[in-house]
Design a protein around this motif. Structure first.
Motif, PDB file in Angstrom:
ATOM      1  N   UNK A   1       0.608  -5.804   3.270  1.00 18.79           N
ATOM      2  CA  UNK A   1       0.944  -4.529   3.767  1.00 18.79           C
ATOM      3  C   UNK A   1       1.458  -3.847   2.607  1.00 18.79           C
ATOM      4  N   UNK A   2       1.038  -2.412   2.632  1.00 17.47           N
ATOM      5  CA  UNK A   2       1.584  -1.618   1.615  1.00 17.47           C
ATOM      6  C   UNK A   2       2.760  -0.686   2.181  1.00 17.47           C
ATOM      7  N   UNK A   3       3.367  -0.367   1.228  1.00 19.90           N
ATOM      8  CA  UNK A   3       4.677   0.386   1.480  1.00 19.90           C
ATOM      9  C   UNK A   3       4.424   1.738   1.831  1.00 19.90           C
ATOM     10  N   UNK A   4       3.183   2.270   1.441  1.00 20.09           N
ATOM     11  CA  UNK A   4       2.777   3.561   1.945  1.00 20.09           C
ATOM     12  C   UNK A   4       2.272   3.541   3.595  1.00 20.09           C
TER      13      UNK A   4
ATOM     14  N   UNK B   1      -8.584   5.214   7.603  1.00 19.67           N
ATOM     15  CA  UNK B   1      -7.583   5.946   7.836  1.00 19.67           C
ATOM     16  C   UNK B   1      -7.170   6.637   6.643  1.00 19.67           C
ATOM     17  N   UNK B   2      -6.594   7.880   6.557  1.00 18.16           N
ATOM     18  CA  UNK B   2      -6.023   8.553   5.457  1.00 18.16           C
ATOM     19  C   UNK B   2      -4.733   8.017   5.280  1.00 18.16           C
ATOM     20  N   UNK B   3      -4.401   7.526   4.200  1.00 13.68           N
ATOM     21  CA  UNK B   3      -3.008   7.072   3.615  1.00 13.68           C
ATOM     22  C   UNK B   3      -2.300   7.621   2.702  1.00 13.68           C
ATOM     23  N   UNK B   4      -1.196   8.072   3.087  1.00 10.34           N
ATOM     24  CA  UNK B   4      -0.314   8.954   2.206  1.00 10.34           C
ATOM     25  C   UNK B   4       1.075   8.448   1.966  1.00 10.34           C
ATOM     26  N   UNK B   5       1.558   8.498   0.691  1.00  6.79           N
ATOM     27  CA  UNK B   5       2.778   8.013   0.325  1.00  6.79           C
ATOM     28  C   UNK B   5       3.785   9.102   0.871  1.00  6.79           C
ATOM     29  N   UNK B   6       4.829   8.739   1.413  1.00  2.00           N
ATOM     30  CA  UNK B   6       5.844   9.626   1.863  1.00  2.00           C
ATOM     31  C   UNK B   6       6.378  10.861   1.012  1.00  2.00           C
ATOM     32  N   UNK B   7       6.643  10.569  -0.196  1.00  2.00           N
ATOM     33  CA  UNK B   7       7.063  11.396  -1.344  1.00  2.00           C
ATOM     34  C   UNK B   7       6.087  12.476  -1.649  1.00  2.00           C
ATOM     35  N   UNK B   8       4.846  12.267  -1.050  1.00  3.07           N
ATOM     36  CA  UNK B   8       3.728  13.109  -1.218  1.00  3.07           C
ATOM     37  C   UNK B   8       3.638  14.231  -0.135  1.00  3.07           C
TER      38      UNK B   8
ATOM     39  N   UNK C   1       8.139   7.425  -8.757  1.00  5.92           N
ATOM     40  CA  UNK C   1       7.759   7.945  -7.407  1.00  5.92           C
ATOM     41  C   UNK C   1       6.193   7.774  -6.823  1.00  5.92           C
ATOM     42  N   UNK C   2       5.513   7.530  -7.976  1.00 10.44           N
ATOM     43  CA  UNK C   2       3.987   7.389  -7.559  1.00 10.44           C
ATOM     44  C   UNK C   2       3.503   6.040  -7.505  1.00 10.44           C
ATOM     45  N   UNK C   3       4.476   5.072  -7.544  1.00  8.23           N
ATOM     46  CA  UNK C   3       3.926   3.523  -7.394  1.00  8.23           C
ATOM     47  C   UNK C   3       4.357   2.978  -6.176  1.00  8.23           C
ATOM     48  N   UNK C   4       3.243   2.409  -5.573  1.00  8.45           N
ATOM     49  CA  UNK C   4       3.754   1.837  -4.129  1.00  8.45           C
ATOM     50  C   UNK C   4       3.620   0.245  -4.285  1.00  8.45           C
ATOM     51  N   UNK C   5       4.278  -0.385  -3.373  1.00  9.76           N
ATOM     52  CA  UNK C   5       4.376  -1.806  -3.480  1.00  9.76           C
ATOM     53  C   UNK C   5       3.484  -2.323  -2.238  1.00  9.76           C
ATOM     54  N   UNK C   6       2.786  -3.406  -2.655  1.00  4.91           N
ATOM     55  CA  UNK C   6       2.028  -4.109  -1.816  1.00  4.91           C
ATOM     56  C   UNK C   6       2.635  -5.864  -1.646  1.00  4.91           C
ATOM     57  N   UNK C   7       2.777  -6.416  -0.502  1.00  7.15           N
ATOM     58  CA  UNK C   7       3.489  -7.546  -0.356  1.00  7.15           C
ATOM     59  C   UNK C   7       2.647  -8.424   0.580  1.00  7.15           C
TER      60      UNK C   7
ATOM     61  N   UNK D   1       9.129   0.145 -12.571  1.00  7.73           N
ATOM     62  CA  UNK D   1      10.019   0.766 -11.314  1.00  7.73           C
ATOM     63  C   UNK D   1       9.169   1.650 -10.229  1.00  7.73           C
ATOM     64  N   UNK D   2       9.123   0.919  -9.076  1.00  9.92           N
ATOM     65  CA  UNK D   2       8.448   1.839  -7.948  1.00  9.92           C
ATOM     66  C   UNK D   2       9.589   2.482  -7.227  1.00  9.92           C
ATOM     67  N   UNK D   3       9.501   3.554  -6.662  1.00 10.65           N
ATOM     68  CA  UNK D   3      10.543   4.126  -6.009  1.00 10.65           C
ATOM     69  C   UNK D   3       9.889   4.377  -4.696  1.00 10.65           C
ATOM     70  N   UNK D   4      10.237   3.780  -3.497  1.00 13.19           N
ATOM     71  CA  UNK D   4       9.650   3.856  -2.176  1.00 13.19           C
ATOM     72  C   UNK D   4      10.728   4.389  -1.245  1.00 13.19           C
ATOM     73  N   UNK D   5      10.417   4.399   0.208  1.00  5.27           N
ATOM     74  CA  UNK D   5      11.444   4.845   0.965  1.00  5.27           C
ATOM     75  C   UNK D   5      12.228   3.460   1.250  1.00  5.27           C
ATOM     76  N   UNK D   6      13.656   3.644   1.717  1.00  2.14           N
ATOM     77  CA  UNK D   6      14.567   2.400   1.995  1.00  2.14           C
ATOM     78  C   UNK D   6      13.865   1.683   3.167  1.00  2.14           C
TER      79      UNK D   6
END
Lengths: 68, 68, 68, 68, 68, 68
Positions: free
Chosen positions: C2-5, D56-63, E62-68, F36-41
Motif C-alpha cells: 500500500x502507498x502513503x498517497x 484511479x487518479x492518485x494524489x499526495x495530500x501535500x499537493x 514533501x514529494x516522497x511517498x512511502x510504499x509498504x 527523508x519522506x514527509x507524509x501525513x501522520x
C-alpha cells in the motif's frame, strides 16, 4: 473565491513556448512580495535559518502555476 | 555544482516558525527575477497566455525550497 | 503493498494525448471520495476553513498520478 | 482571474485538523469532474493507458490546495 | 494494480518522527535503481546533461511517498 | 550555498530524451543514501510505519531535480 496557495508573484510574460503536451511560460517578476516556504524542521535547523538571513527561494518549474 | 531548478528568488528571511516536523519560512523577495512555469499546453491556450500579459506566478508553500 | 498517497479518485479515461516526453490523461471521475489536503495552518486560518464549508480541492495536473 | 491549475473537485469539508505549522483538511468530494493527469509518456505506454480504461487518479495530500 | 510513479527506491526505515499533522520517515536506501527525472529541456541543455555524467537526483522531502 | 532539499541520490546518467519543452533523464543510482519522506501522520499510522520496516520510497518523475 480564494485559494490556499497564497504565494503570488506579479510579473509580465516574456515568452511562451508550446510543446505538444506541455508549455513553458517565462515570467519577469518585478514586484516585491513575501512568500512562505515549508520545509522540514530538520533542514531549517541544519541551515540555521533565522530572521534576517539572505537566502534564495528555489522552485522547480513544474510547481509554478500561472494566474491571469 | 548546479541544480536543474533554476528559479531562484533572492530575499531576506522575515520569520521562521518551527513545528515538530515542519517549519515555515517567510521570505521577503525584493529583487526582480525571471522564472519559468511549466503548465499544460491546454491551460496555456485556455488562458490565452501571450507575451506581455500581466500575470501572477502562484506557488504552493510546500513546493518552495530555501537556499542559503 | 500500500502507498502513503491515499487520495484515490476512481474514474474512466476519456482521452490520452501523447507528447514526445510527457502524456496527458483525461479522467472522468464519477464516484464520491474523501480526500485530504495538507496546507499551511496560516492558509487554513486565513480562509477560515471549517467543517461544512463548500470548497474545491484544486490540483496541478503534473501532481496527479494514474493507477490502473 | 483564472488559474492554470484547472483540476477542481467540489466538495464539503468534513474535518479540519490544525498542527503548529500545517493543517490537514478532509474534503468529501461528491460531484463528477474531469481531471487531467500529466505523467511521462513512458509510464502511459507501460500501463497501456487508453480511452475507456478504469483507473484511479492518485494524489499526495501535500499537493492538494483548497479554494473557498 | 500499478501506479504511473515508477521511481521506487527500496530500503529500510531508520526513524519515524510524528508531528501533529505530518510525519517524517527516514529511509536507508541500499539497492541500486534507475530513476527518471523530468525537467525542462532548457535546464537539461544549460547543464549539458549527457549519458555518462555523474549527477545527483535531488528531491524535496514533501514529494516522497512511502510504499509498504 | 546549500539547499533545503537534502535528499540526494548519486548516480550516472543512462539516457537523455529531449522533447520540445520537457526532457527526461534516466539516472542509475548506485550508492546507498538516507532519504527523508514527509507524509501525513495519518498515512504513517495507517501503514504502521516503524523502524526496521522494509519499504519503498516512491517518487513521481516530475518531482526529481538533477544536480551536476
Amino acid at each position: 473565491m480564494a485559494i490556499s496557495a497564497r504565494n503570488g508573484l506579479k510579473g509580465k510574460i516574456e515568452d511562451v513556448k508550446l510543446g505538444e503536451v506541455m508549455a513553458s511560460i517565462k515570467i519577469a517578476v518585478d514586484e516585491p512580495a513575501v512568500i512562505t516556504a515549508v520545509i522540514t524542521r530538520e533542514s531549517a535547523e541544519e541551515l540555521s535559518l533565522a530572521e534576517g538571513d539572505e537566502v534564495s527561494a528555489v522552485i522547480k518549474s513544474t510547481e509554478i502555476m500561472v494566474e491571469k
